[in-house]
Design an enzyme around this catalytic site. Structure first.
Site, PDB file in Angstrom:
ATOM      1  CE  LYS A  94      43.036  39.102  28.691  1.00 32.19           C
ATOM      2  NZ  LYS A  94      43.145  37.965  28.985  1.00 32.19           N
ATOM      3  CB  ILE A 195      41.245  28.596  44.614  1.00 32.15           C
ATOM      4  CG1 ILE A 195      40.725  29.734  45.787  1.00 32.15           C
ATOM      5  CG2 ILE A 195      42.519  27.768  44.833  1.00 32.15           C
ATOM      6  CD1 ILE A 195      39.841  28.655  47.141  1.00 32.15           C
ATOM      7  N   GLY A 196      40.161  30.968  41.215  1.00 28.61           N
ATOM      8  CA  GLY A 196      38.583  30.862  40.587  1.00 28.61           C
ATOM      9  C   GLY A 196      38.141  30.156  39.731  1.00 28.61           C
ATOM     10  CG  ASN A 197      35.729  30.956  36.730  1.00 30.86           C
ATOM     11  OD1 ASN A 197      34.881  30.587  37.769  1.00 30.86           O
ATOM     12  ND2 ASN A 197      35.495  32.465  35.962  1.00 30.86           N
TER      13      ASN A 197
HETATM   14  N1  LIG Z   1      39.940  31.642  31.999  1.00 31.51           N
HETATM   15  C1  LIG Z   1      40.922  31.264  31.478  1.00 31.51           C
HETATM   16  O1  LIG Z   1      40.346  30.670  31.007  1.00 31.51           O
HETATM   17  C2  LIG Z   1      41.643  31.550  31.719  1.00 31.51           C
HETATM   18  C3  LIG Z   1      42.672  31.825  29.947  1.00 31.51           C
HETATM   19  C4  LIG Z   1      44.105  32.495  30.054  1.00 31.51           C
HETATM   20  C5  LIG Z   1      44.617  33.073  31.294  1.00 31.51           C
HETATM   21  N2  LIG Z   1      44.162  33.215  32.299  1.00 31.51           N
HETATM   22  C6  LIG Z   1      44.810  33.781  33.639  1.00 31.51           C
HETATM   23  O2  LIG Z   1      44.450  33.128  35.010  1.00 31.51           O
HETATM   24  C7  LIG Z   1      44.262  34.601  35.984  1.00 31.51           C
HETATM   25  C8  LIG Z   1      42.890  32.906  36.890  1.00 31.51           C
HETATM   26  O3  LIG Z   1      41.580  33.390  35.495  1.00 31.51           O
HETATM   27  P1  LIG Z   1      40.567  32.816  35.931  1.00 31.51           P
HETATM   28  O4  LIG Z   1      39.379  32.787  34.646  1.00 31.51           O
HETATM   29  O5  LIG Z   1      40.254  32.059  37.067  1.00 31.51           O
HETATM   30  O6  LIG Z   1      40.086  34.120  37.341  1.00 31.51           O
HETATM   31  P2  LIG Z   1      38.330  34.204  38.913  1.00 31.51           P
HETATM   32  O7  LIG Z   1      38.513  35.893  38.340  1.00 31.51           O
HETATM   33  O8  LIG Z   1      37.816  33.223  38.344  1.00 31.51           O
HETATM   34  O9  LIG Z   1      39.497  33.982  39.543  1.00 31.51           O
HETATM   35  C9  LIG Z   1      40.973  34.430  39.974  1.00 31.51           C
HETATM   36  C10 LIG Z   1      41.319  34.443  41.418  1.00 31.51           C
HETATM   37  O10 LIG Z   1      42.062  35.324  42.214  1.00 31.51           O
HETATM   38  C11 LIG Z   1      41.705  35.796  43.177  1.00 31.51           C
HETATM   39  N3  LIG Z   1      42.762  36.573  44.184  1.00 31.51           N
HETATM   40  C12 LIG Z   1      42.634  37.687  43.691  1.00 31.51           C
HETATM   41  N4  LIG Z   1      44.055  38.704  43.519  1.00 31.51           N
HETATM   42  C13 LIG Z   1      44.687  37.594  44.829  1.00 31.51           C
HETATM   43  C14 LIG Z   1      45.705  37.304  45.462  1.00 31.51           C
HETATM   44  N5  LIG Z   1      46.332  38.478  45.506  1.00 31.51           N
HETATM   45  N6  LIG Z   1      46.450  36.814  45.766  1.00 31.51           N
HETATM   46  C15 LIG Z   1      45.484  35.044  46.141  1.00 31.51           C
HETATM   47  N7  LIG Z   1      44.252  35.317  45.552  1.00 31.51           N
HETATM   48  C16 LIG Z   1      42.892  36.153  44.569  1.00 31.51           C
HETATM   49  C17 LIG Z   1      40.521  36.132  43.263  1.00 31.51           C
HETATM   50  O11 LIG Z   1      39.938  36.228  44.791  1.00 31.51           O
HETATM   51  C18 LIG Z   1      39.879  34.578  42.510  1.00 31.51           C
HETATM   52  O12 LIG Z   1      39.293  33.810  43.791  1.00 31.51           O
HETATM   53  C19 LIG Z   1      43.667  35.440  35.353  1.00 31.51           C
HETATM   54  O13 LIG Z   1      45.455  35.919  35.718  1.00 31.51           O
HETATM   55  C20 LIG Z   1      43.494  35.275  34.193  1.00 31.51           C
HETATM   56  O14 LIG Z   1      44.262  36.390  33.700  1.00 31.51           O
HETATM   57  C21 LIG Z   1      42.100  32.406  32.726  1.00 31.51           C
END
Ligand SMILES: NC(=O)c1ccc[n+]([C@@H]2O[C@H](COP(=O)([O-])OP(=O)(O)OC[C@H]3O[C@@H](n4cnc5c(N)ncnc54)[C@H](O)[C@@H]3O)[C@@H](O)[C@H]2O)c1
Length: 365
Positions: A94, A195-197
């Protein structure tokens, strides 16, 4: 200079890298610095027994380098076990970029980062994580082939997030089957935190199934946007952990199951996308078990993204991506049962299966 802020005796006591709790026998840790672009990055390569260390790049405004180092070490270790339990021939790695992705991420910085990735000769392969977009990976691809998660128009498998969300949905259904005797999520109360990606795509799956979804995020604009799209409710309270729910889905950052939250939790299941949800795996895994809360191990159910990017290396198609991701349902159910049979935590059960695969490959070599 470090010696100006910490005297050498203190440094000795701290064992800054090899002595870190989260170090856990990493093979290699690379610190990258570039004055011109402002790049400050750390690449963690935890284990390459099963294959090259593949894992995303996170850009985050860490409050200290310690925090960044700890994060990359925990995340890269998690990738080792994620790929191992998913049956992929990949190791765990990572990268973290220190800085605000909104204001400090520039094309020059991403290209420089790509050059550092390239210098490792394929031992580490990157992809996107928090703070990164597919377009960033496309940029990195111009300086190194050791990158995945690039756009479909450029021959990649595209944004992994919807596949990650689908895998989480499968893991959640398996946990429901185990806990409630049915995997139908209709009318189940689910709190999605972040509620990100991934979170948004999970909300879509859940609302299609008729679950009663509450959403929480620190970004108000995003909350309103997602609420309007899927007719879900915004959580308006101040302590989500104490709310009565069927499923808690952590989809923001890690360590939300910790000393402070664990005794307040009023949920039956924890199943979400965030990496490293348990602040302390052993201790908090055990506490959840004692409280009868079913924890679907994060590194098992959030593997959809890595399955998706692995397709770029192995050239398998969409159908195979979906088949592998759907299989998360079966693996989760097996792990939950195994934990019961062996009277261990679900995290430990998943970890043991992953470790056994790594050990077997090591013995073959
Ligand atoms: N993108 C992937 O395919 C993937 C794969 C495996 C794991 N993950 C994990 O899933 C999680 C989300 O990934 P993503 O790609 O959606 O990220 P992202 O950055 O698109 O979304 C994260 C969201 O969390 C919100 N956030 C941050 N701190 C917060 C808090 N304290 N309370 C509430 N909301 C909060 C942010 O505003 C954002 O909307 C991460 O931990 C990432 O490591 C993602």
């Amino acid at each position: 200079m470090v010696t100006e802020v910490i005297n050498t005796n203190e440094l000795h006591k701290m064992d800054p890298v090899f002595g870190q709790m989260s170090f856990d026998n990493h093979e290699q840790i690379v610190f990258c610095n570039d004055k011109d672009t402002g790049l400050k990055a750390i690449i963690g390569i935890h284990n390459t027994v099963l294959g090259p260390a593949l894992g995303g790049t996170r850009m985050w405004n860490y409050t200290s380098e310690w925090e960044a180092l700890n994060d990359v070490l925990r995340l890269s270790r998690g990738m080792t076990y994620k790929s191992a339990i998913t049956g992929l021939n990949l190791g765990g790695g990572k990268a973290v970029l220190i800085g605000d992705a909104k204001t400090q991420k520039t094309p020059e910085l991403m290209l420089k980062f790509g050059e550092f990735v390239h210098s490792l000769g394929g031992k580490y392969i990157t992809a996107e994580d928090v703070g990164m977009a597919t377009s960033d990976m496309d940029l990195v691809r111009t300086v190194t082939p050791y990158v995945t998660g690039i756009s479909e128009s450029k021959g990649g498998a595209g944004n992994p997030s919807p596949i990650t969300a689908y895998g989480v949905f499968m893991g959640m259904k398996a946990a429901a089957k185990y806990k409630f005797g049915s995997d139908v999520l209709e009318d189940k109360v689910v709190y999605v935190q972040g509620i990100g990606n991934v979170g948004e795509a999970l909300v879509e799956n859940l609302s299609n199934e008729g679950a009663k979804v509450y959403i929480a995020d620190i970004n108000q604009e995003r909350l309103e946007e997602v609420r309007d799209k899927y007719s879900v409710e915004i959580y308006g309270g101040s302590n989500l952990y104490a709310e009565k729910m069927d499923i808690y889905a952590p989809c923001a950052l890690g360590a939300t199951v910790n000393d402070f939250t664990i005794n307040q939790l009023n949920t039956k299941i924890i199943a979400g996308a965030a990496n490293n949800q348990l602040a302390e795996e052993q201790k908090h895994g055990k506490m959840l078990r004692e409280r009868g809360i079913v924890y679907a191990p994060d590194f098992l159910i959030n593997a959809g993204g890595i399955i998706n990017v692995y397709a770029e290396l192995e050239n398998y198609d969409r159908k195979e991506i979906m088949r592998k991701t759907e299989n998360i349902y079966n693996t989760t159910l097996e792990i939950l049962k195994k934990a019961d049979t062996e009277n261990i935590t679900t995290h430990q059960a998943a970890f043991n299966v992953a470790q056994a695969r790594i050990d077997a490959r090591k013995n073959e070599k």
